[in-house]
Design an enzyme around this catalytic site. Structure first.
Site, PDB file in Angstrom:
ATOM      1  N   ARG A 220       0.862  -1.182   0.000  1.00  0.00           N
ATOM      2  CA  ARG A 220       0.000   0.000   0.000  1.00  0.00           C
ATOM      3  C   ARG A 220       0.901   1.236   0.000  1.00  0.00           C
ATOM      4  O   ARG A 220       1.735   1.392   0.916  1.00  0.00           O
ATOM      5  CB  ARG A 220      -0.880   0.041   1.257  1.00  0.00           C
ATOM      6  CG  ARG A 220      -1.746  -1.200   1.486  1.00  0.00           C
ATOM      7  CD  ARG A 220      -3.025  -1.139   0.689  1.00  0.00           C
ATOM      8  NE  ARG A 220      -3.740  -2.406   0.747  1.00  0.00           N
ATOM      9  CZ  ARG A 220      -4.902  -2.582   1.383  1.00  0.00           C
ATOM     10  NH1 ARG A 220      -5.465  -1.574   2.025  1.00  0.00           N
ATOM     11  NH2 ARG A 220      -5.499  -3.759   1.357  1.00  0.00           N
ATOM     12  N   GLU A 222       1.119   4.165   1.174  1.00  0.00           N
ATOM     13  CA  GLU A 222       0.566   5.094   2.172  1.00  0.00           C
ATOM     14  C   GLU A 222       1.412   6.362   2.157  1.00  0.00           C
ATOM     15  O   GLU A 222       2.611   6.315   2.368  1.00  0.00           O
ATOM     16  CB  GLU A 222       0.585   4.457   3.572  1.00  0.00           C
ATOM     17  CG  GLU A 222      -0.146   3.120   3.677  1.00  0.00           C
ATOM     18  CD  GLU A 222      -1.647   3.241   3.526  1.00  0.00           C
ATOM     19  OE1 GLU A 222      -2.168   4.376   3.438  1.00  0.00           O
ATOM     20  OE2 GLU A 222      -2.318   2.188   3.457  1.00  0.00           O
ATOM     21  N   ARG A 228      -0.039   3.279  12.422  1.00  0.00           N
ATOM     22  CA  ARG A 228      -0.729   2.012  12.134  1.00  0.00           C
ATOM     23  C   ARG A 228      -0.721   1.619  10.662  1.00  0.00           C
ATOM     24  O   ARG A 228      -1.376   0.667  10.275  1.00  0.00           O
ATOM     25  CB  ARG A 228      -2.145   2.054  12.670  1.00  0.00           C
ATOM     26  CG  ARG A 228      -2.930   3.216  12.153  1.00  0.00           C
ATOM     27  CD  ARG A 228      -4.124   3.487  13.031  1.00  0.00           C
ATOM     28  NE  ARG A 228      -5.130   4.154  12.243  1.00  0.00           N
ATOM     29  CZ  ARG A 228      -6.400   3.826  12.241  1.00  0.00           C
ATOM     30  NH1 ARG A 228      -6.830   2.835  12.965  1.00  0.00           N
ATOM     31  NH2 ARG A 228      -7.253   4.474  11.514  1.00  0.00           N
ATOM     32  N   GLU A 366      -8.931  -1.193  14.042  1.00  0.00           N
ATOM     33  CA  GLU A 366      -9.419  -2.064  12.962  1.00  0.00           C
ATOM     34  C   GLU A 366      -8.328  -3.053  12.587  1.00  0.00           C
ATOM     35  O   GLU A 366      -7.233  -2.654  12.215  1.00  0.00           O
ATOM     36  CB  GLU A 366      -9.776  -1.204  11.733  1.00  0.00           C
ATOM     37  CG  GLU A 366     -10.208  -2.042  10.550  1.00  0.00           C
ATOM     38  CD  GLU A 366      -9.911  -1.380   9.214  1.00  0.00           C
ATOM     39  OE1 GLU A 366     -10.150  -0.174   9.067  1.00  0.00           O
ATOM     40  OE2 GLU A 366      -9.432  -2.103   8.321  1.00  0.00           O
ATOM     41  N   SER A 369     -11.079  -6.265   7.572  1.00  0.00           N
ATOM     42  CA  SER A 369     -12.236  -5.858   6.764  1.00  0.00           C
ATOM     43  C   SER A 369     -12.717  -7.093   6.036  1.00  0.00           C
ATOM     44  O   SER A 369     -11.896  -7.914   5.604  1.00  0.00           O
ATOM     45  CB  SER A 369     -11.852  -4.853   5.692  1.00  0.00           C
ATOM     46  OG  SER A 369     -11.655  -3.615   6.249  1.00  0.00           O
ATOM     47  N   ARG A 417      -1.010  -5.537  12.618  1.00  0.00           N
ATOM     48  CA  ARG A 417      -1.948  -4.795  13.480  1.00  0.00           C
ATOM     49  C   ARG A 417      -2.454  -5.675  14.623  1.00  0.00           C
ATOM     50  O   ARG A 417      -2.576  -5.215  15.750  1.00  0.00           O
ATOM     51  CB  ARG A 417      -3.139  -4.312  12.654  1.00  0.00           C
ATOM     52  CG  ARG A 417      -2.769  -3.152  11.771  1.00  0.00           C
ATOM     53  CD  ARG A 417      -3.901  -2.171  11.761  1.00  0.00           C
ATOM     54  NE  ARG A 417      -3.643  -1.134  10.779  1.00  0.00           N
ATOM     55  CZ  ARG A 417      -4.602  -0.468  10.170  1.00  0.00           C
ATOM     56  NH1 ARG A 417      -5.870  -0.743  10.414  1.00  0.00           N
ATOM     57  NH2 ARG A 417      -4.311   0.485   9.327  1.00  0.00           N
TER      58      ARG A 417
END
Ligand code: AMO
Length: 443
Positions: A220, A222, A228, A366, A369, A417
Site C-alpha cells: 500500500r 501510504e 498504524r 481495525e 475488513s 496490526r
C-alpha cells in the site's frame, strides 16, 4: 560413495531434555549472549533458537581459561554437566557447568546497540536501523515468535475447515482496492501495480476450491507516516463459497481467533510469559451496525466531521465501549456505507445504501475488513459503472462472474496490526520485523 539420508543429528541436547540429564555431561550449541564475570567464576548465557541457557564457568570444573575469543555474539559448541539450579520462585531450572567450549565463529565488531540486557532500550528508529542485531534480543525475538504463532493458528484452523492454501501474484494489471495508495511499476514499458490485496484472485478461486486462504505480503503506497500504516504488510486472507449470510465469515473469523489465542496459550508459553501478553478470552464477539456505532460516537465525542467512516479516536472509543458493555476485546461493526466500500462488496438488498460488510476492531483498532461479494455478473458490471470504473479493464476478473460463481465472501486480517494490539504496542513498526514505511526501505 557418500549417501544422503535426510537425517541431521550432531548429538546436541536441547534444553527441554535437560531435566532428563541431570548430573550427566551433554553437548549444546548456541551464541554467547552475555558474559558476567564474578571474582572466581563467570555466568555465560547461551542463546539457542528459543531459550537462554545459563552456563557457569569456573576453574574448578572448566578445562579452559576465559580468553579474548570468548566474547558476546561468538558462536560456540559447549560440553558440560547439567545441574538443577535454585530459583527464587521455586520453578524448575537447569544450568550447565561448562567443561569445554569451542568457538566456531567470532564477531568482527561489538554490536552497535546493547542487546544482551533484558530489553533493547534505544529509540525505535535506532532499533529499526539495526534490526539484524536488535532482533537477537530475546524480547524482540519473542514478538515475532508470537507472530509466527498467529499465522500458524490461522493456517491450522482454516486447514481444519477444508480451506486450500493459495499464492496469488503480486504484480498485477489493476489495483484491487482502489484509492490512491497503489504502487505503480514500469513492467517492460507497461504500467502494472503491486498487489494491494489478493482480492481478485482469491475470489476467482472460489469456484475452483470453494474455500481458500493466503498469508502473504501486500503493498500500500501510504503517503502519511502514521503509527498504524505500513507500505508492505502481511495480509491473512480467506474467501469462502456457498455462504448463506455474511455472518458466516464473521463466525469463521471468530473460530480462527479462538484457535489462535488458545495456540498461543498452550504452545507459546515462554514468549507469552516473557512479554506478559494479555491474551483475550473469546466466547462470542458482539456486533453493532455502523449507523448505530456512529451515533454512539457522535453522542460521546466532540468534533466528528466524517459521517461516512471512523477516525482512529472513534475506533478507540468503540473499543472501550465494547469492553465496558460486553467485556469483549473485540467488536464487529457491520453494514458500512456502500459509498465507502470497494466495488466488489455486495449491497444489502434491504437497504442498498449499506453493504453486507464488516470490520473487526480489536482493543479499539481495525484489524480486519470483510464481507459478502457480488457474485452476479450483471450486478457487478452495473456497480463498476456506477462507481465510474471501466468493466473492460477487469475482463479477466469478471470471468469469475460471467462463468458462474456461488455466493461467497471473505476477509483480510492485518497480521502486524493484530500483533501490535495483542502486545500492547502504540506503533505497528514494533510488530514488524523489517518495516517499510514512507521513510524506510532498509534494512
Ligand atoms: P482492507 O484494505 O481494509 O481490506 O485491509 C484489510 C486489513 O489489512 C490491514 N491493513 C494494514 N495494515 C498495515 N498497514 C496498512 N497500510 C494497512 N492497510 C490495511 C488492516 C485492515 O483491516 N480486500 C479487503 C479485505 C477483504 O474484504 O477480504 C482488504 O484488503 O488490518
Amino acid at each position: 560413495m557418500e549417501e544422503i539420508t535426510g537425517v541431521i543429528d550432531y548429538g546436541y541436547t536441547p534444553y527441554s531434555e535437560f531435566k532428563n540429564n541431570v548430573e550427566k555431561v551433554v553437548k549444546i550449541k548456541g551464541v554467547i549472549h552475555n558474559i558476567r564475570e564474578m571474582s572466581d567464576f563467570a555466568f555465560i548465557l547461551i542463546r539457542t533458537a528459543r531459550e537462554l541457557i545459563q552456563c557457569v564457568y569456573s576453574p574448578e570444573f572448566s578445562e579452559f581459561r576465559l580468553n579474548e575469543n570468548i566474547v558476546e555474539q561468538a558462536s560456540a559448541k559447549i560440553t558440560g554437566k547439567v545441574v538443577k539450579s535454585e530459583t527464587r520462585d521455586g520453578s524448575e531450572r537447569y544450568e550447565l557447568q561448562i567443561h569445554d567450549i569451542e568457538i566456531i565463529s567470532s564477531p568482527a565488531a561489538i554490536p552497535p546497540v546493547v542487546i544482551s540486557k533484558k530489553q533493547v532500550t534505544c529509540d525505535l528508529s535506532v532499533n529499526l536501523d539495526n534490526r539484524p542485531v536488535t532482533l537477537r534480543n530475546p524480547k524482540e525475538r519473542a514478538i515475532f515468535k508470537i507472530q509466527e504463532g498467529i499465522q500458524r493458528g490461522f493456517r491450522e484452523y482454516l486447514q481444519s475447515q477444508n480451506f486450500t492454501e493459495i499464492h496469488s501474484p503480486k504484480i498485477n494489471f489493476a489495483g484491487a482496492e482502489g484509492g490512491t495508495n497503489v504502487f505503480k511499476l514500469d513492467y517492460f514499458g507497461k504500467t502494472v501495480y503491486l498487489a494491494q490485496s489478493p482480492q481478485l484472485y482469491k475470489q476467482a478461486l472460489v469456484p475452483v476450491f470453494e474455500r481458500v486462504f493466503e498469508i502473504a505480503p501486500v503493498f500500500r503506497a501510504e503517503h502519511h507516516d502514521t503509527s498504524r500504516h505500513l507500505n508492505e504488510y502481511i495480509s491473512m486472507d480467506f474467501e469462502m463459497g456457498f455462504i448463506e449470510s455474511f455472518t458466516d465469515i464473521m463466525n469463521m473469523e471468530t473460530g480462527a481467533l479462538k484457535y489462535i489465542m488458545n495456540l498461543l496459550k498452550t504452545e507459546y508459553t515462554p514468549e507469552v510469559e516473557l512479554l506478559k501478553v494479555d491474551i483475550p478470552e473469546i466466547t462470542s464477539i458482539p456486533c453493532i451496525r455502523f449507523k448505530d456505532a456512529k451515533e454512539l460516537c457522535v453522542k460521546k465525542l466532540k468534533n466528528i466531521t466524517d459521517m461516512k467512516d471512523f477516525e482512529p479516536e472513534e475506533e478507540a472509543f468503540l473499543g472501550k465501549w465494547a469492553k465496558q458493555q460486553f467485556n469483549s476485546d473485540f467488536l464487529f461493526v457491520t453494514h458500512y456505507l456502500s459509498k465507502k466500500r470497494p466495488f466488489y462488496t455486495m449491497d444489502d438488498p434491504e437497504d442498498p445504501e449499506v453493504t453486507l460488510s464488516f470490520d473487526l476492531l480489536f482493543r479499539g483498532l481495525e484489524i480486519t475488513s470483510g464481507g459478502q461479494r457480488i457474485h452476479d455478473y450483471n450486478e457487478q458490471v452495473a456497480k463498476m459503472k456506477k462507481m465510474g470504473m471501466n468493466p473492460d479493464e477487469f475482463e479477466t476478473y469478471l470471468m469469475l462472474h460471467k462463468y458462474g460463481a456461488p455466493p461467497h465472501g471473505g476477509l483480510g486480517l492485518g497480521l502486524e496490526r493484530l500483533t501490535m494490539h495483542l502486545l500492547g504496542f502504540k506503533n505497528v513498526r514494533n510488530a514488524t520485523m523489517f518495516p517499510r514505511d514512507i521513510n524506510r526501505v532498509s534494512p
